[in-house]
Enzyme design. Sequence first.
Site, mmCIF file in Angstrom:
data_model
loop_
_atom_site.group_PDB
_atom_site.id
_atom_site.type_symbol
_atom_site.label_atom_id
_atom_site.label_comp_id
_atom_site.label_asym_id
_atom_site.label_seq_id
_atom_site.Cartn_x
_atom_site.Cartn_y
_atom_site.Cartn_z
ATOM 1 N N GLY A 172 0.668 -0.930 -0.418
ATOM 2 C CA GLY A 172 0.102 -0.274 -0.069
ATOM 3 C C GLY A 172 0.709 0.954 0.001
ATOM 4 N N GLY B 295 4.990 -8.348 4.909
ATOM 5 C CA GLY B 295 5.086 -8.788 3.779
ATOM 6 C C GLY B 295 5.923 -8.551 2.337
ATOM 7 C CB THR C 78 3.549 0.560 6.632
ATOM 8 O OG1 THR C 78 2.087 0.592 6.776
ATOM 9 C CG2 THR C 78 4.150 -0.010 7.776
ATOM 10 C CG ASP D 122 -0.517 -0.159 8.917
ATOM 11 O OD1 ASP D 122 -1.409 0.657 8.794
ATOM 12 O OD2 ASP D 122 -0.980 -1.251 8.887
ATOM 13 N NE ARG E 146 -24.325 15.937 15.757
ATOM 14 C CZ ARG E 146 -24.423 16.273 14.191
ATOM 15 N NH1 ARG E 146 -23.327 17.165 14.397
ATOM 16 N NH2 ARG E 146 -25.897 16.841 14.370
ATOM 17 N NE ARG F 103 -3.999 -5.454 7.183
ATOM 18 C CZ ARG F 103 -5.142 -5.562 7.083
ATOM 19 N NH1 ARG F 103 -5.579 -4.632 6.081
ATOM 20 N NH2 ARG F 103 -5.573 -7.171 6.857
ATOM 21 C CD GLU G 124 -7.354 -0.464 9.113
ATOM 22 O OE1 GLU G 124 -8.476 -0.234 8.370
ATOM 23 O OE2 GLU G 124 -5.746 -1.098 8.891
ATOM 24 N NE ARG H 173 -24.887 13.218 12.866
ATOM 25 C CZ ARG H 173 -25.816 12.965 13.416
ATOM 26 N NH1 ARG H 173 -25.602 12.326 14.139
ATOM 27 N NH2 ARG H 173 -26.523 13.822 12.997
HETATM 28 O O1 F6P Z 1 -1.149 -1.661 5.520
HETATM 29 C C1 F6P Z 1 -0.864 -0.020 5.250
HETATM 30 C C2 F6P Z 1 -2.954 -0.328 4.902
HETATM 31 O O2 F6P Z 1 -3.100 1.051 4.685
HETATM 32 C C3 F6P Z 1 -3.666 -0.438 6.268
HETATM 33 O O3 F6P Z 1 -3.815 0.214 7.231
HETATM 34 C C4 F6P Z 1 -5.379 -1.057 5.756
HETATM 35 O O4 F6P Z 1 -5.969 -1.962 6.878
HETATM 36 C C5 F6P Z 1 -4.732 -1.045 4.866
HETATM 37 O O5 F6P Z 1 -3.846 -0.796 4.578
HETATM 38 C C6 F6P Z 1 -5.656 -1.616 3.308
HETATM 39 O O6 F6P Z 1 -5.245 -2.288 2.713
HETATM 40 P P1 F6P Z 1 -5.594 -2.042 0.504
HETATM 41 O O7 F6P Z 1 -5.007 -0.824 0.372
HETATM 42 O O8 F6P Z 1 -5.556 -3.324 0.671
HETATM 43 O O9 F6P Z 1 -7.493 -1.196 0.678
#
Ligand code: F6P
Length: 380
Positions: free
Chosen positions: A12, A119, A140, A142, A177, A186, A237, A283
């Site tokens: 990503g 990966g 990343t 993340d 709110r 992730r 998430e 919201r």
């Molecule tokens: O690993 C980076 C990330 O942006 C994560 O935070 C997210 O869950 C995932 O990639 C989303 O992946 P994709 O680009 O396959 O939607």
Amino acid sequence: MIKKVAILANGGDVSGFNAVIRAIVKTAENNGIECYGFIDGYNGLLKNDYVKLSTANDQSASGILPKGGSIIGSSTNANVFNYKVEENGQIVYKDLSDICVENVKKDGFDCLFTLGGDGTQKSARDFSTKGINVIGVPKTIDNDVACTEITFGYNTAVSVATEALDRLHTTGETHHRIMVLEVMGRYAGWIALESAIAGGADIALIPEIPYDINKAVKKINKRRKAGKQFSVVVVAEGAAPKDGEITIMGKRDNGVGVDNTKLGGVGQVVARELEKLTGLEARNTTLGYMQRGGTPTAFDRVLSTKYGSKAMELAIEGKYGVLTVIKNGKLDYVSLEDVVGKNTKIGAVSGNTAESNIRRVTMDHDLVKTARNIGICLGD
Ligand code: F6P
């Protein structure tokens, strides 16, 4: 002395890809080394699809420092060790890594730089085992690549999330709110935790701490008693309630042997529950790919440049099979063997593939302690 190197960007995208590419190219040029870029990550390596990268001749790697994305593309579905191919009308998965090895050798690349997350570095380690000179650079949003304190792209994601929180604050306060912000990450809560601190959130729910929604309700009610009729909540998430499951949006198609779970939706779940349990309007805003696109922060530009130049420096020194890292605040490198594989030494958990580790938030980390000290509710 090495003469010719290649870069690939995989996984990503993040802000900072181009800054790393530029730094590798500039350091290479300053040492009389030619630089190339494979298109769309490992897909380009497989198809032997590459371009010359230069700042001196065709200017392809010039002026790219502030540019988001990657000038050589990137791929999220290119596991060349288990690659999706169509054979006689059937989809089958094959190990095509030998073709990649052949491509690198045939065209005389002395070193391959792999810009990517867990990966990508797992495949890099496997190419290193197959005799390719590989140097990884940890990418990343993340921030979960094992063995490094920070990945490039992360700081920009935190900045985007922080700006979103600032904006949610004013609208939340105006309308009394609860404003929930769902961020990426992730299975690691770095973005959520750090942006919660930077953006003054009241509650941060992260994957590492299964949450009790009643603890969040308690925090919101305490604020109401103190005269504050609004609250700001950050949810990663991958956050999940204790005794509950993570919220999944669907499946990705990133190949076999990789985590294809498409996370998302927990922000909405949390907002609905908080609304029900507090009686306040809630919201949700899901930040999504805003965290990955656009220009990198100054911090990420510098980090990416440090990583890129270090990677090229290591190549010149002939140190292969390694990943550039920040260790104890210093630019350094570690063996790719320490980063991937079933390495229990680093206390990481399984990442994008069964054989890759990720670095998660630990309970003794400064960010956790800081958050708790200033009263941010972590849902426990
Ligand atoms: O690993 C980076 C990330 O942006 C994560 O935070 C997210 O869950 C995932 O990639 C989303 O992946 P994709 O680009 O396959 O939607």
